[in-house]
Design a protein around this motif. Structure first.
Motif, short mmCIF file in Angstrom:
data_model
loop_
_atom_site.label_atom_id
_atom_site.label_comp_id
_atom_site.label_asym_id
_atom_site.label_seq_id
_atom_site.Cartn_x
_atom_site.Cartn_y
_atom_site.Cartn_z
N LYS A 89 -27.65 13.09 16.39
CA LYS A 89 -27.94 14.39 15.76
C LYS A 89 -26.82 14.78 14.81
CE LYS A 89 -27.65 18.11 18.31
NZ LYS A 89 -27.97 19.12 19.35
N ARG A 97 -31.53 7.88 12.61
CA ARG A 97 -32.00 6.80 13.48
C ARG A 97 -31.65 5.45 12.88
NH1 ARG A 97 -38.38 5.36 14.67
NH2 ARG A 97 -38.05 3.73 16.23
N PHE A 146 -31.75 14.50 12.53
CA PHE A 146 -31.49 13.32 13.36
C PHE A 146 -31.40 12.10 12.45
CE2 PHE A 146 -33.71 16.36 16.00
CZ PHE A 146 -32.95 16.36 17.17
#
Length: 429
Positions: free
Chosen positions: A424, A408, A406
């Motif tokens: 993702k 962020r 992932f």
């Protein structure tokens, strides 16, 4: 207390094909041979007379964190913003040999240790983490450590055909598959290959001049670059994981130093005393020459993402590459994004490099971080202040296993409003 030294901008910039190199002179006239940036802002530079400098603002100011030895620091590498390693050759205190330096506090202090053999001269370092690392140097020497450099153990090195040839550096694809490169001027360029994590290295002659850098695209495809003043610059390419190599002269004068991806297809190298760079936008098939701004002699180059890069060299030379991609409306004014956004990485799935698009509707402080499935931080891609517009960041997966990850994006806008966006990605090796 360390001194933070501000650096004044010199308005010498180089423009070509949408990129800009800006000279930011270092607060020293010592020559820099190695740079290592953890992200677009936080980096280190090392060179003559024990020089080590640290910046936390992308090269605009520097902190002097030099080691306490009058030697040339030939290589420096950090595994985090606090833990780092440097290497230099001691010709002052007999018996002569190699000294290593380690810091766990960002360079505020260094712990010195001597290599296990006297009169052994190591030039390069590569660490996968704070414990596991490799060093190489003259006379075909390669050694490894599993305890952060406290002890070094000689690796088995197939040097029967290339005895005493210098090993100049490393490129790791995974924890087990890696390559070392080097050679001897006017005799042969050599690439060493390991498939057992650096315990045993098999040598391959690949051309008439030393190899100065390798990029691993995937488990099969590799690109190396080398050269000397007689033959000029050349590239070598392998499509079978380094078992065989094709050699091609570029007919470009200059000796390469460093090799770095700007994005998934564009790669750059510095050409030292030739006072220029060359870059390829088609993974090394064709190359374009670009003079260094202010005719700088450049010895290392590194891109932290597709919009930020650094180079350094002779007599305190330092320059920064920067670009913000902003669309232009018919009236000629910038068309800024309406909102902050984090795009899907491309390609996805990917190996070994992917690009992550970010849109900022206003200037903001951002942090872009990769996490694994268990929520553990894998790598920080970017951190700092960025202008409004479209930005593209590259993620190189060296040393990271296949899996789902992932990424962020944390944003703090001008009104201190905070946002967080997560997407993702899939890494397939």
């Amino acid at each position: 207390m360390k001194l933070l030294i501000p650096v004044l901008f010199f308005t010498c910039t180089l423009f070509s094909q949408n990129f800009t190199w800006t000279v930011l002179p270092l607060p020293t006239t010592k020559t820099v041979y190695s740079i290592d940036f953890r992200d677009s802002l936080y980096g280190f530079a090392a060179g003559d007379s024990g020089l080590v400098l640290k910046t936390t603002d992308g090269g605009h100011s520097w902190q002097d964190i030099s080691v306490s030895r009058n030697l040339t620091v030939s290589d420096i590498t950090f595994t985090s913003k606090t833990t780092g390693f440097a290497v230099g050759i001691d010709f002052e205190t007999p018996p002569f040999g190699t000294l290593f330096f380690k810091t766990t506090n960002g360079g505020d202090s260094w712990v010195e240790s001597r290599y296990r053999e006297d009169e052994a001269y190591m030039l390069a370092l590569h660490f996968l983490d704070s414990l596991n690392g490799w060093t190489s140097g003259l006379e075909g020497k390669i050694a490894y450590t599993t305890d952060g450099g406290s002890e070094w153990y000689p690796a088995l090195n197939d040097t029967a055909e290339f005895t005493n040839f210098p090993v100049l550096g490393f490129s790791f694809y995974t924890d087990s598959l890696a390559f070392a490169f080097g050679g001897h001027i006017d005799i042969a360029g050599v690439i060493w290959r390991t498939t057992d994590g650096g315990q045993y290295w098999k040598s391959h002659g690949v051309g008439p001049e030393p190899i100065k850098g390798i990029i691993v695209f995937d488990s099969l495809n590799l690109l190396g670059i080398g050269g000397d003043f007689e033959y000029g610059t050349a590239v070598v390419r392998s499509t079978d994981s380094g078992l065989t190599w094709d050699y091609r002269s570029l007919d470009i004068f200059g000796v390469p130093f460093g090799l770095s991806f700007r994005n998934a297809t564009e790669v750059w190298t510095a050409l030292g005393f030739a006072e220029k760079f060359i870059y390829s936008t088609d993974v090394g098939q064709n190359w374009t020459e670009v003079p260094s701004p202010d005719s700088g002699v450049v010895y290392d180059i590194q891109f932290t993402d597709s919009v930020t890069g650094y180079t350094a060299g002779r007599l305190g030379y330092f320059a920064k590459y920067s670009r913000t991609t902003v669309g232009i409306e018919d009236g000629g004014s910038p068309a800024l994004p309406a909102n902050h956004a984090l795009g899907q990485n491309y390609p996805n799935p990917f190996n070994p490099v992917t690009e992550i698009p970010v849109e900022l509707s206003e200037a903001a402080t951002i942090k872009l971080t990769i996490y694994d499935m268990r929520g553990r931080e894998v790598r920080e891609i970017a951190a700092g202040n960025f202008d409004a517009g479209n930005h593209l960041f590259s993620f190189q997966s060296e040393g990271i296993p296949s899996g789902i990850y992932f990424y962020r994006l944390e944003i703090t806008g001008q009104s201190n409003k905070k946002e967080s966006i997560v997407r993702k990605m899939v890494l397939l090796k």
